[in-house]
Design a protein around this motif. Structure first.
Motif, PDB file in Angstrom:
ATOM      1  N   VAL A  62       0.852  -1.184   0.000  1.00 33.91           N
ATOM      2  CA  VAL A  62       0.000   0.000   0.000  1.00 33.91           C
ATOM      3  C   VAL A  62       0.887   1.233   0.000  1.00 33.91           C
ATOM      4  O   VAL A  62       2.050   1.183   0.418  1.00 33.91           O
ATOM      5  CB  VAL A  62      -0.942   0.039   1.221  1.00 33.91           C
ATOM      6  CG1 VAL A  62      -1.918  -1.125   1.183  1.00 33.91           C
ATOM      7  CG2 VAL A  62      -0.161   0.048   2.534  1.00 33.91           C
ATOM      8  N   MET A  63       0.356   2.345  -0.463  1.00 36.71           N
ATOM      9  CA  MET A  63       1.019   3.643  -0.397  1.00 36.71           C
ATOM     10  C   MET A  63       0.247   4.504   0.600  1.00 36.71           C
ATOM     11  O   MET A  63      -0.964   4.702   0.463  1.00 36.71           O
ATOM     12  CB  MET A  63       1.053   4.318  -1.762  1.00 36.71           C
ATOM     13  CG  MET A  63       1.841   3.565  -2.824  1.00 36.71           C
ATOM     14  SD  MET A  63       3.601   3.351  -2.435  1.00 36.71           S
ATOM     15  CE  MET A  63       4.158   5.058  -2.364  1.00 36.71           C
ATOM     16  N   ILE A  64       0.955   5.003   1.615  1.00 42.95           N
ATOM     17  CA  ILE A  64       0.339   5.876   2.619  1.00 42.95           C
ATOM     18  C   ILE A  64       0.792   7.302   2.326  1.00 42.95           C
ATOM     19  O   ILE A  64       1.984   7.618   2.439  1.00 42.95           O
ATOM     20  CB  ILE A  64       0.748   5.474   4.043  1.00 42.95           C
ATOM     21  CG1 ILE A  64       0.432   3.990   4.295  1.00 42.95           C
ATOM     22  CG2 ILE A  64       0.028   6.346   5.070  1.00 42.95           C
ATOM     23  CD1 ILE A  64       0.867   3.489   5.652  1.00 42.95           C
ATOM     24  N   PRO A  65      -0.103   8.190   1.945  1.00 44.69           N
ATOM     25  CA  PRO A  65       0.297   9.562   1.600  1.00 44.69           C
ATOM     26  C   PRO A  65       0.930  10.280   2.791  1.00 44.69           C
ATOM     27  O   PRO A  65       0.697   9.932   3.959  1.00 44.69           O
ATOM     28  CB  PRO A  65      -1.027  10.220   1.194  1.00 44.69           C
ATOM     29  CG  PRO A  65      -1.915   9.087   0.796  1.00 44.69           C
ATOM     30  CD  PRO A  65      -1.536   7.945   1.698  1.00 44.69           C
ATOM     31  N   PHE A  70      -3.034   5.225   8.155  1.00 44.89           N
ATOM     32  CA  PHE A  70      -3.603   4.082   7.449  1.00 44.89           C
ATOM     33  C   PHE A  70      -4.016   3.014   8.457  1.00 44.89           C
ATOM     34  O   PHE A  70      -3.288   2.748   9.429  1.00 44.89           O
ATOM     35  CB  PHE A  70      -2.575   3.510   6.474  1.00 44.89           C
ATOM     36  CG  PHE A  70      -3.043   2.289   5.729  1.00 44.89           C
ATOM     37  CD1 PHE A  70      -3.945   2.403   4.684  1.00 44.89           C
ATOM     38  CD2 PHE A  70      -2.585   1.030   6.078  1.00 44.89           C
ATOM     39  CE1 PHE A  70      -4.376   1.282   3.994  1.00 44.89           C
ATOM     40  CE2 PHE A  70      -3.001  -0.095   5.399  1.00 44.89           C
ATOM     41  CZ  PHE A  70      -3.908   0.031   4.342  1.00 44.89           C
ATOM     42  N   THR A  71      -5.175   2.415   8.244  1.00 40.35           N
ATOM     43  CA  THR A  71      -5.641   1.328   9.098  1.00 40.35           C
ATOM     44  C   THR A  71      -5.066   0.017   8.579  1.00 40.35           C
ATOM     45  O   THR A  71      -5.462  -0.478   7.521  1.00 40.35           O
ATOM     46  CB  THR A  71      -7.170   1.254   9.124  1.00 40.35           C
ATOM     47  OG1 THR A  71      -7.696   2.485   9.629  1.00 40.35           O
ATOM     48  CG2 THR A  71      -7.642   0.111  10.023  1.00 40.35           C
ATOM     49  N   LEU A  72      -4.130  -0.546   9.321  1.00 40.81           N
ATOM     50  CA  LEU A  72      -3.530  -1.824   8.940  1.00 40.81           C
ATOM     51  C   LEU A  72      -4.494  -2.980   9.126  1.00 40.81           C
ATOM     52  O   LEU A  72      -4.528  -3.913   8.308  1.00 40.81           O
ATOM     53  CB  LEU A  72      -2.280  -2.082   9.787  1.00 40.81           C
ATOM     54  CG  LEU A  72      -1.124  -1.097   9.653  1.00 40.81           C
ATOM     55  CD1 LEU A  72      -0.099  -1.349  10.753  1.00 40.81           C
ATOM     56  CD2 LEU A  72      -0.471  -1.220   8.288  1.00 40.81           C
ATOM     57  N   ALA A  73      -5.254  -2.941  10.226  1.00 41.81           N
ATOM     58  CA  ALA A  73      -6.129  -4.074  10.527  1.00 41.81           C
ATOM     59  C   ALA A  73      -7.244  -3.642  11.452  1.00 41.81           C
ATOM     60  O   ALA A  73      -7.047  -2.814  12.346  1.00 41.81           O
ATOM     61  CB  ALA A  73      -5.338  -5.212  11.172  1.00 41.81           C
ATOM     62  N   LEU A 157      -1.119   2.970  11.344  1.00 39.96           N
ATOM     63  CA  LEU A 157       0.225   3.457  11.068  1.00 39.96           C
ATOM     64  C   LEU A 157       0.123   4.877  10.523  1.00 39.96           C
ATOM     65  O   LEU A 157      -0.535   5.114   9.498  1.00 39.96           O
ATOM     66  CB  LEU A 157       0.937   2.551  10.060  1.00 39.96           C
ATOM     67  CG  LEU A 157       2.464   2.506  10.140  1.00 39.96           C
ATOM     68  CD1 LEU A 157       2.918   1.903  11.465  1.00 39.96           C
ATOM     69  CD2 LEU A 157       3.027   1.686   8.993  1.00 39.96           C
ATOM     70  N   GLU A 158       0.756   5.823  11.223  1.00 39.67           N
ATOM     71  CA  GLU A 158       0.750   7.219  10.803  1.00 39.67           C
ATOM     72  C   GLU A 158       2.045   7.545  10.068  1.00 39.67           C
ATOM     73  O   GLU A 158       3.135   7.251  10.559  1.00 39.67           O
ATOM     74  CB  GLU A 158       0.608   8.155  12.014  1.00 39.67           C
ATOM     75  CG  GLU A 158       0.635   9.631  11.637  1.00 39.67           C
ATOM     76  CD  GLU A 158       0.690  10.562  12.840  1.00 39.67           C
ATOM     77  OE1 GLU A 158       0.737  11.800  12.616  1.00 39.67           O
ATOM     78  OE2 GLU A 158       0.725  10.075  13.987  1.00 39.67           O
ATOM     79  N   ASN A 159       1.924   8.165   8.901  1.00 41.76           N
ATOM     80  CA  ASN A 159       3.079   8.598   8.117  1.00 41.76           C
ATOM     81  C   ASN A 159       3.272  10.097   8.321  1.00 41.76           C
ATOM     82  O   ASN A 159       2.574  10.915   7.722  1.00 41.76           O
ATOM     83  CB  ASN A 159       2.875   8.279   6.641  1.00 41.76           C
ATOM     84  CG  ASN A 159       4.040   8.757   5.789  1.00 41.76           C
ATOM     85  OD1 ASN A 159       5.138   8.993   6.293  1.00 41.76           O
ATOM     86  ND2 ASN A 159       3.811   8.907   4.492  1.00 41.76           N
ATOM     87  N   ARG A 160       4.236  10.475   9.162  1.00 43.55           N
ATOM     88  CA  ARG A 160       4.516  11.881   9.424  1.00 43.55           C
ATOM     89  C   ARG A 160       5.525  12.465   8.440  1.00 43.55           C
ATOM     90  O   ARG A 160       5.863  13.648   8.541  1.00 43.55           O
ATOM     91  CB  ARG A 160       5.051  12.053  10.845  1.00 43.55           C
ATOM     92  CG  ARG A 160       4.036  11.804  11.938  1.00 43.55           C
ATOM     93  CD  ARG A 160       4.664  12.038  13.303  1.00 43.55           C
ATOM     94  NE  ARG A 160       3.692  12.076  14.376  1.00 43.55           N
ATOM     95  CZ  ARG A 160       3.993  12.364  15.644  1.00 43.55           C
ATOM     96  NH1 ARG A 160       5.256  12.633  15.979  1.00 43.55           N
ATOM     97  NH2 ARG A 160       3.055  12.388  16.565  1.00 43.55           N
ATOM     98  N   ALA A 161       6.025  11.657   7.534  1.00 37.47           N
ATOM     99  CA  ALA A 161       7.044  12.115   6.595  1.00 37.47           C
ATOM    100  C   ALA A 161       6.446  13.069   5.564  1.00 37.47           C
ATOM    101  O   ALA A 161       5.224  13.230   5.451  1.00 37.47           O
ATOM    102  CB  ALA A 161       7.684  10.924   5.900  1.00 37.47           C
ATOM    103  N   LEU A 165       4.611   6.811   1.735  1.00 39.12           N
ATOM    104  CA  LEU A 165       5.264   5.648   2.325  1.00 39.12           C
ATOM    105  C   LEU A 165       4.785   4.383   1.622  1.00 39.12           C
ATOM    106  O   LEU A 165       3.586   4.111   1.559  1.00 39.12           O
ATOM    107  CB  LEU A 165       4.925   5.575   3.815  1.00 39.12           C
ATOM    108  CG  LEU A 165       5.374   4.331   4.571  1.00 39.12           C
ATOM    109  CD1 LEU A 165       6.897   4.288   4.653  1.00 39.12           C
ATOM    110  CD2 LEU A 165       4.763   4.302   5.966  1.00 39.12           C
ATOM    111  N   GLN A 166       5.739   3.627   1.070  1.00 37.04           N
ATOM    112  CA  GLN A 166       5.418   2.333   0.481  1.00 37.04           C
ATOM    113  C   GLN A 166       5.575   1.268   1.562  1.00 37.04           C
ATOM    114  O   GLN A 166       6.645   1.114   2.137  1.00 37.04           O
ATOM    115  CB  GLN A 166       6.336   2.014  -0.701  1.00 37.04           C
ATOM    116  CG  GLN A 166       5.979   0.703  -1.398  1.00 37.04           C
ATOM    117  CD  GLN A 166       6.967   0.366  -2.504  1.00 37.04           C
ATOM    118  OE1 GLN A 166       8.171   0.472  -2.339  1.00 37.04           O
ATOM    119  NE2 GLN A 166       6.453  -0.030  -3.663  1.00 37.04           N
ATOM    120  N   LEU A 167       4.500   0.544   1.832  1.00 38.38           N
ATOM    121  CA  LEU A 167       4.486  -0.388   2.951  1.00 38.38           C
ATOM    122  C   LEU A 167       4.027  -1.771   2.511  1.00 38.38           C
ATOM    123  O   LEU A 167       2.951  -1.936   1.949  1.00 38.38           O
ATOM    124  CB  LEU A 167       3.540   0.122   4.043  1.00 38.38           C
ATOM    125  CG  LEU A 167       3.308  -0.821   5.232  1.00 38.38           C
ATOM    126  CD1 LEU A 167       4.567  -0.917   6.080  1.00 38.38           C
ATOM    127  CD2 LEU A 167       2.121  -0.356   6.073  1.00 38.38           C
TER     128      LEU A 167
END
Length: 361
Positions: A62-65, A70-73, A157-161, A165-167
């Protein structure tokens, strides 16, 4: 009937009525018979699979902007997470925040930068070979902490970058009855940057309830020359005030090492990774006892959990040496993650520092 939990070589042969499920980008719900169903035009790897079609690794990541969570589960219980794996190409892991919520609570029981959760707090990958956590080449994070729950689990999972984020990830769990005495997994991060003079670093503020403490990870930067690990770890439990019930004898002692983690003949630090404890040197100048050296240390209380009935607080001192054979209180950069189990309801954690405060320079 065996419930399929508490797995090991001693009971691997036992049958149970537990049902194994797994969540990943090829099966976001974990539902039976629902894996690999993504259509080519909708998949993250649809272009690579265009000649093969549906079912051929169409949506493996997945890509997280930037700036999004993002909800993993989302899993309905009773159940237990028995393993999860993820990998991320870049190594700015303090920009990625893991949160886990149990049984519908509004606040997380796990809140931690991803690298620190997996004993890689300095954004530098190390081989970690332990029972609860292993890190393998390349950026392969694995957790084997058992995480039972009764009603529900939500993992985020929060992407603060500042970039997407490719996960890649996979969460393996079992649907089964959860024992009445099962507690809930918790993990909390705290950083002192730098540590105030003559002040212990707080690994865990006072928490309330019944449970047991199962592990400590610390990313430690020494801001002065000389040995930095004379400080004691202290566990204040069940009403302790000025003095703790459990008091260690030194930093390297608590992390199952001795005498500065130093090789006697070569006069350098010695890395080690074992099932219950480990130590690594990260991004260090040449030589021993140099300023700005960075270290990673973990200690798992798997065989010796620290049990508490009502409350627990954990601190560690930072001590070196000054002239006259006297202790020197240090002002180092110390980032710790505490791991424990306790009954619910828990308590909200203080807010994490913002992106800039967490940054590893």
């Amino acid at each position: 009937m065996f419930d399929g939990l508490n797995m090991g070589m001693g009971n691997l042969f036992r049958l149970s009525n537990a049902k194994t499920r797994s969540i990943c980008p090829e099966n976001f719900s974990g539902a039976k018979g629902a894996g690999g169903m993504c259509e080519v035009e909708n998949g993250s790897a649809g272009s690579a699979a265009r000649d093969l079609g549906r079912g051929w690794k169409v949506n493996p990541y997945v890509m997280i902007p930037a700036g999004e969570t993002f909800t993993l589960a989302e899993i309905e219980g009773p159940s237990c997470i028995q393993h999860f794996w993820m990998t991320i190409l870049h190594n700015r892991w303090r920009n990625i925040i893991l949160r886990i919520y149990w049984d519908g609570q509004e606040f997380p029981s796990v809140e931690c930068p991803l690298g620190d959760f997996f004993c890689c707090g300095w954004n530098e990958e190390q081989q970690i070979s332990t029972l609860p956590v292993c890190v393998n080449p390349r950026h392969a994070f694995n957790s084997y902490w058992p995480m039972p729950f009764r009603k529900s689990c939500r993992m985020m999972l929060e992407n603060r970058a500042e970039e997407p984020l490719q996960l890649y990830y996979q969460i393996d769990y079992t649907l089964t009855e959860v024992p009445e005495d099962a507690a809930y997994f918790h993990a909390r991060f705290h950083r002192s940057h730098p540590l105030a003079y003559k002040t212990p670093h707080v690994i865990l503020d006072t928490i309330h309830g019944k449970g047991h403490y199962v592990g400590t990870y610390i990313a430690w930067q020494s801001n002065s020359c000389g040995w930095w690990g004379e400080g004691e770890i202290k566990f204040y439990m069940d009403g302790d005030t000025e003095y703790p019930t459990i008091c260690g004898t030194g930093t390297e002692d608590y992390f199952c090492g001795a005498y500065d983690f130093e090789h006697r003949d070569l006069h350098r630090y010695v890395d080690f990774t074992t099932p219950y404890a480990g130590f690594h040197v990260a991004e260090t100048p040449d030589g021993l006892y140099r300023s700005q050296q960075r270290f990673s240390m973990y200690r798992w209380h798997v065989m010796d959990p620290i049990r508490f009935e009502n409350d627990l607080r954990v601190t560690i001192q930072a001590l070196g040496w000054r002239e006259g054979g006297r202790y020197l209180p240090l002002q180092d950069d110390i980032a710790s993650t505490a791991f424990w189990y306790q009954e619910l309801p828990g308590e909200p954690f203080p807010p994490l520092p913002d992106k800039d405060e967490l940054e590893v320079i």
